[in-house]
Scaffold this active site. Structure first.
Site, PDB file in Angstrom:
ATOM      1  N   ASP A  29       0.830  -1.211   0.000  1.00 26.89           N
ATOM      2  CA  ASP A  29       0.000   0.000   0.000  1.00 26.89           C
ATOM      3  C   ASP A  29       0.863   1.260   0.000  1.00 26.89           C
ATOM      4  O   ASP A  29       1.957   1.268   0.556  1.00 26.89           O
ATOM      5  CB  ASP A  29      -0.906  -0.019   1.249  1.00 26.89           C
ATOM      6  CG  ASP A  29      -2.039   0.988   1.138  1.00 26.89           C
ATOM      7  OD1 ASP A  29      -2.314   1.475   0.032  1.00 26.89           O
ATOM      8  OD2 ASP A  29      -2.656   1.294   2.181  1.00 26.89           O
ATOM      9  N   ASN A  77     -10.930  -2.874  -5.601  1.00 23.53           N
ATOM     10  CA  ASN A  77     -10.161  -1.916  -6.413  1.00 23.53           C
ATOM     11  C   ASN A  77     -10.799  -1.610  -7.765  1.00 23.53           C
ATOM     12  O   ASN A  77     -10.408  -0.647  -8.436  1.00 23.53           O
ATOM     13  CB  ASN A  77      -8.719  -2.397  -6.627  1.00 23.53           C
ATOM     14  CG  ASN A  77      -7.844  -2.308  -5.394  1.00 23.53           C
ATOM     15  OD1 ASN A  77      -6.950  -3.116  -5.177  1.00 23.53           O
ATOM     16  ND2 ASN A  77      -8.087  -1.302  -4.547  1.00 23.53           N
TER      17      ASN A  77
HETATM   18  C1  IPE Z   1      -1.427   0.117  -3.447  1.00 23.08           C
HETATM   19  O1  IPE Z   1      -1.272   1.481  -3.485  1.00 23.08           O
HETATM   20  C2  IPE Z   1      -1.870  -0.487  -4.758  1.00 23.08           C
HETATM   21  C3  IPE Z   1      -3.220  -1.082  -4.721  1.00 23.08           C
HETATM   22  C4  IPE Z   1      -4.057  -1.014  -3.733  1.00 23.08           C
HETATM   23  C5  IPE Z   1      -3.672  -1.794  -5.898  1.00 23.08           C
HETATM   24  P1  IPE Z   1      -2.481   2.495  -3.475  1.00 23.08           P
HETATM   25  O2  IPE Z   1      -2.892   2.758  -4.875  1.00 23.08           O
HETATM   26  O3  IPE Z   1      -3.576   2.011  -2.581  1.00 23.08           O
HETATM   27  O4  IPE Z   1      -1.802   3.798  -2.869  1.00 23.08           O
HETATM   28  P2  IPE Z   1      -2.446   4.884  -1.921  1.00 23.08           P
HETATM   29  O5  IPE Z   1      -3.081   4.179  -0.762  1.00 23.08           O
HETATM   30  O6  IPE Z   1      -3.439   5.634  -2.733  1.00 23.08           O
HETATM   31  O7  IPE Z   1      -1.275   5.710  -1.509  1.00 23.08           O
HETATM   32 MG    MG Z   2      -4.109   2.382  -0.630  1.00 26.18          MG
END
Ligand code: IPE
Ligand code: MG
Length: 258
Positions: A29, A77
């Site tokens: 994350d 997601n």
């Molecule tokens: C992790 O980074 C990737 C996935 C969840 C697919 P994020 O995209 O969640 O990054 P932040 O939380 O917005 O910083």
């Molecule tokens: Mg995230």
């Protein structure tokens, strides 16, 4: 039930975990925030995150970890903007294109766990190929949770058992915890000893809900693209200070000795 019965072996009768975690699971994350801080598009944060994964897969065996499960894309997601979803969908291909040969050579067995629903044929093929090419390996196990959700996986396992009952191959009373676990996507992997989440967030976000029952949690204040072997080492060191009791009690003298 005797205390010993419920406590894993490895000479941990004191309940003090001294051994390295056998199975580490990571909620990758912070890619978006990493990119934002640099004034970059989120997509570049995800690419940097994929590079981190390479480093961590190399670092983990050196810390005596044998199973690594990483959360790459959750069933939630899909609600991100289409362009970002497309970028995330492209990551397994990028990752396997650049790293599969090494994984294969170094004895890593890859499994991609999660639903295939909504994934392109091309992506499914790439994932199945990574699994097939590494199927004979057993030096290290990498589970990539992609289009994975803990709740969805539990529902899927329940559905599969219900189908067995409907087909007359089982009766409800046959269901046991071990039997149910064998229907989960993670079947064949031990439960994670340690679940790590970088980026400062402190939640599970529908990751390995069943499997996390007795996991230790370590939250680290670093964004995933900046995550290094040293961060993993620190998480393992923190794990090794924990006192795992599995619902049992540990005599005071054993704790003092540990
Ligand atoms: C992790 O980074 C990737 C996935 C969840 C697919 P994020 O995209 O969640 O990054 P932040 O939380 O917005 O910083
Ligand atoms: Mg995230």
């Amino acid at each position: 039930m005797a205390v010993q019965e419920n406590t894993p072996s490895k000479g941990e009768a004191s309940g003090v975990a001294e051994a390295a975690p056998l199975h580490v699971a990571i909620v990758m994350d912070g890619n978006g925030r990493w990119a934002k801080r640099r004034g970059l598009p989120r997509s570049l944060g995800h690419r940097a995150g994929a590079d981190t994964l390479k480093r961590i897969v190399e670092a983990a065996p050196k810390l005596n970890i044998r199973w690594l499960t990483v959360f790459g894309f959750s069933t939630e997601n899909w609600s991100r903007p289409a362009a970002e979803v497309a970028e995330l969908m492209a990551l397994p291909k990028r990752y396997f294109e650049t790293d599969l040969a090494r994984l294969e050579r170094e004895g890593v067995r890859v499994r991609v766990i999660g639903s295939t629903q909504g994934l392109s044929r091309d992506l499914i093929k790439i994932c199945r190929e990574a699994e097939a090419r590494t199927a004979g390996n057993d030096a290290f196990f990498l589970n990539v949770a992609f289009n994975y959700g803990g709740k969805a996986d539990i529902v899927e396992a329940a559905r599969r058992f219900a189908e067995e009952v409907a087909a007359g191959r089982a009766v409800p009373g046959d269901l046991t915890e071990a039997g149910f676990e064998s229907l989960l996507a993670t079947a064949g992997s031990p439960p994670p000893d340690l679940i790590v989440r970088p980026s400062g967030e402190q939640r599970l976000s529908n990751f390995m809900l069943w499997e996390a029952a007795y996991a230790e949690f370590v939250f680290q204040d670093v964004l995933w693209p900046d995550y290094s072997a040293d961060h993993l080492k620190a998480a393992v060191a923190e794990f090794q200070t924990r006192n795992r009791r599995y619902g049992a009690v540990v005599p005071d003298d054993a704790l003092a000795a540990g």
